[in-house]
Design a protein around this motif. Structure first.
Motif, PDB file in Angstrom:
ATOM      1  N   ARG A 291     -27.224  53.831 -15.826  1.00 53.97           N
ATOM      2  CA  ARG A 291     -28.510  54.373 -16.270  1.00 53.97           C
ATOM      3  C   ARG A 291     -28.311  55.424 -17.352  1.00 53.97           C
ATOM      4  O   ARG A 291     -29.085  55.516 -18.305  1.00 53.97           O
ATOM      5  N   LEU A 292     -27.248  56.221 -17.222  1.00 52.06           N
ATOM      6  CA  LEU A 292     -26.944  57.217 -18.248  1.00 52.06           C
ATOM      7  C   LEU A 292     -26.646  56.549 -19.585  1.00 52.06           C
ATOM      8  O   LEU A 292     -27.134  56.983 -20.637  1.00 52.06           O
ATOM      9  N   GLN A 293     -25.860  55.473 -19.554  1.00 48.76           N
ATOM     10  CA  GLN A 293     -25.519  54.768 -20.794  1.00 48.76           C
ATOM     11  C   GLN A 293     -26.753  54.159 -21.448  1.00 48.76           C
ATOM     12  O   GLN A 293     -26.942  54.266 -22.664  1.00 48.76           O
ATOM     13  N   LEU A 294     -27.589  53.529 -20.654  1.00 48.04           N
ATOM     14  CA  LEU A 294     -28.787  52.896 -21.200  1.00 48.04           C
ATOM     15  C   LEU A 294     -29.783  53.943 -21.703  1.00 48.04           C
ATOM     16  O   LEU A 294     -30.405  53.773 -22.763  1.00 48.04           O
ATOM     17  N   ASP A 295     -29.927  55.031 -20.956  1.00 46.08           N
ATOM     18  CA  ASP A 295     -30.860  56.081 -21.373  1.00 46.08           C
ATOM     19  C   ASP A 295     -30.401  56.777 -22.648  1.00 46.08           C
ATOM     20  O   ASP A 295     -31.213  57.197 -23.472  1.00 46.08           O
ATOM     21  N   SER A 296     -29.084  56.907 -22.817  1.00 48.68           N
ATOM     22  CA  SER A 296     -28.560  57.586 -24.007  1.00 48.68           C
ATOM     23  C   SER A 296     -28.805  56.771 -25.280  1.00 48.68           C
ATOM     24  O   SER A 296     -28.750  57.314 -26.385  1.00 48.68           O
ATOM     25  N   MET A 297     -29.083  55.465 -25.121  1.00 46.13           N
ATOM     26  CA  MET A 297     -29.360  54.618 -26.276  1.00 46.13           C
ATOM     27  C   MET A 297     -30.836  54.635 -26.666  1.00 46.13           C
ATOM     28  O   MET A 297     -31.210  54.107 -27.703  1.00 46.13           O
ATOM     29  N   ARG A 298     -31.654  55.248 -25.843  1.00 45.61           N
ATOM     30  CA  ARG A 298     -33.084  55.326 -26.151  1.00 45.61           C
ATOM     31  C   ARG A 298     -33.323  56.374 -27.230  1.00 45.61           C
ATOM     32  O   ARG A 298     -32.769  57.472 -27.177  1.00 45.61           O
ATOM     33  N   GLN A 299     -34.154  56.051 -28.190  1.00 53.15           N
ATOM     34  CA  GLN A 299     -34.404  56.977 -29.284  1.00 53.15           C
ATOM     35  C   GLN A 299     -35.283  58.142 -28.854  1.00 53.15           C
ATOM     36  O   GLN A 299     -35.142  59.254 -29.346  1.00 53.15           O
TER      37      GLN A 299
ATOM     38  N   ASN B  86     -44.438  62.359 -25.657  1.00 54.66           N
ATOM     39  CA  ASN B  86     -43.932  63.156 -26.774  1.00 54.66           C
ATOM     40  C   ASN B  86     -42.435  62.910 -26.925  1.00 54.66           C
ATOM     41  O   ASN B  86     -41.775  62.452 -25.971  1.00 54.66           O
ATOM     42  N   PRO B  87     -41.863  63.202 -28.094  1.00 54.18           N
ATOM     43  CA  PRO B  87     -40.417  63.006 -28.271  1.00 54.18           C
ATOM     44  C   PRO B  87     -39.621  63.747 -27.207  1.00 54.18           C
ATOM     45  O   PRO B  87     -39.926  64.890 -26.865  1.00 54.18           O
TER      46      PRO B  87
ATOM     47  N   THR C 213     -38.447  58.639 -29.495  1.00 60.13           N
ATOM     48  CA  THR C 213     -39.272  59.098 -30.622  1.00 60.13           C
ATOM     49  C   THR C 213     -40.752  58.765 -30.450  1.00 60.13           C
ATOM     50  O   THR C 213     -41.529  58.889 -31.385  1.00 60.13           O
ATOM     51  N   ARG C 214     -41.157  58.313 -29.268  1.00 59.28           N
ATOM     52  CA  ARG C 214     -42.572  58.002 -29.046  1.00 59.28           C
ATOM     53  C   ARG C 214     -43.411  59.272 -29.187  1.00 59.28           C
ATOM     54  O   ARG C 214     -42.999  60.355 -28.772  1.00 59.28           O
ATOM     55  N   LYS C 215     -44.579  59.124 -29.762  1.00 59.86           N
ATOM     56  CA  LYS C 215     -45.417  60.309 -29.986  1.00 59.86           C
ATOM     57  C   LYS C 215     -46.886  59.920 -30.006  1.00 59.86           C
ATOM     58  O   LYS C 215     -47.275  58.960 -30.652  1.00 59.86           O
ATOM     59  N   THR C 216     -47.689  60.655 -29.263  1.00 68.72           N
ATOM     60  CA  THR C 216     -49.147  60.511 -29.335  1.00 68.72           C
ATOM     61  C   THR C 216     -49.725  61.844 -29.796  1.00 68.72           C
ATOM     62  O   THR C 216     -49.112  62.895 -29.623  1.00 68.72           O
ATOM     63  N   LYS C 217     -50.908  61.794 -30.358  1.00 67.07           N
ATOM     64  CA  LYS C 217     -51.545  63.005 -30.871  1.00 67.07           C
ATOM     65  C   LYS C 217     -52.536  63.578 -29.857  1.00 67.07           C
ATOM     66  O   LYS C 217     -53.327  62.845 -29.260  1.00 67.07           O
ATOM     67  N   THR C 218     -52.496  64.879 -29.697  1.00 62.06           N
ATOM     68  CA  THR C 218     -53.466  65.561 -28.854  1.00 62.06           C
ATOM     69  C   THR C 218     -54.730  65.807 -29.668  1.00 62.06           C
ATOM     70  O   THR C 218     -54.772  65.552 -30.878  1.00 62.06           O
TER      71      THR C 218
END
Length: 207
Positions: free
Chosen positions: A38-46, A93-94, A48-53
């Motif tokens: 899980r650590l290896q897979l999570d470390s590959m996640r960017q 958020n990122p 960068t998802r972002k929504t605006k308030t």
């Protein structure tokens, strides 16, 4: 000690060697292995998802209608969360998805992954994987000779350019050096093919 046969690229048994039971035949720890993968897979996640308030979307500076007397619910901005085109409440958020695992857990997870391959008879040890050319055809012939199918992970002692170049067009074959092995790639492979010298290197590091 666990005994295993060493073969050459022609599929002939050359000799037998003993595997260190403290590495290749331990009491497996699935929790440590799962955590490490899980650590290896999570470390590959960017991340960068972002929504605006509601403070970040454009427009809505004017009050839509007066506070009282219209019969409608009071509103302060057309960019509030309940409006179409409004801000998102509690949106993503990122963020950084990585987390820490102590060294003993990392080693235990790697030993568990190696043990599974050994117990499942999915470990093949070769005396050497030296190719004369870098043509894919040559490695395909070797795989057919050794009767290896599915996802295959080659582990070499040192950088093997011919092997890497010959396998890079094969989507089911991955080549790693002994100091690059990791839990995810080991578990993801159906067969683990390791050079004899690579086995020694792994045992020296994990001892």
């Amino acid at each position: 000690m666990t005994k295993i046969s060493v073969k050459n690229i022609k599929g002939e048994t050359v000799k037998d060697i003993n595997l260190d039971s403290k590495i290749w035949n331990i009491e497996v720890n699935d929790d440590a292995l799962k955590k490490m993968i899980r650590l290896q897979l999570d470390s590959m996640r960017q991340g960068t998802r972002k929504t605006k308030t509601r403070s970040e979307v454009s427009g809505g500076g004017r009050k839509p209608w007066k506070q009282k007397g219209t019969g409608r619910a009071r509103q302060g901005s057309i960019r509030a969360t309940q409006w179409r085109g409004g801000g998102i409440a509690f949106g993503v958020n990122p963020r950084n998805f990585t987390f820490k695992i102590n060294k003993k857990e990392r080693v235990l997870a790697l030993k568990t992954a190696l043990t599974y391959k050994n117990v499942e008879k999915a470990l093949v040890v070769l005396d050497s994987v030296k190719l004369d050319t870098l043509k894919t055809k040559e490695i395909v012939n070797i795989l057919n000779t050794l009767e290896l199918n599915g996802k295959i992970l080659f582990i070499t002692k040192e950088e093997n350019e011919n092997l890497y170049m010959a396998t890079r067009n094969l989507g089911n074959v991955l080549v790693l050096m002994a100091d690059e092995i990791n839990c995810y790639d080991i578990v993801n492979a159906d067969v683990l093919v390791a050079e004899e010298e690579a086995i020694k290197t792994i045992e020296e590091v994990l001892k």
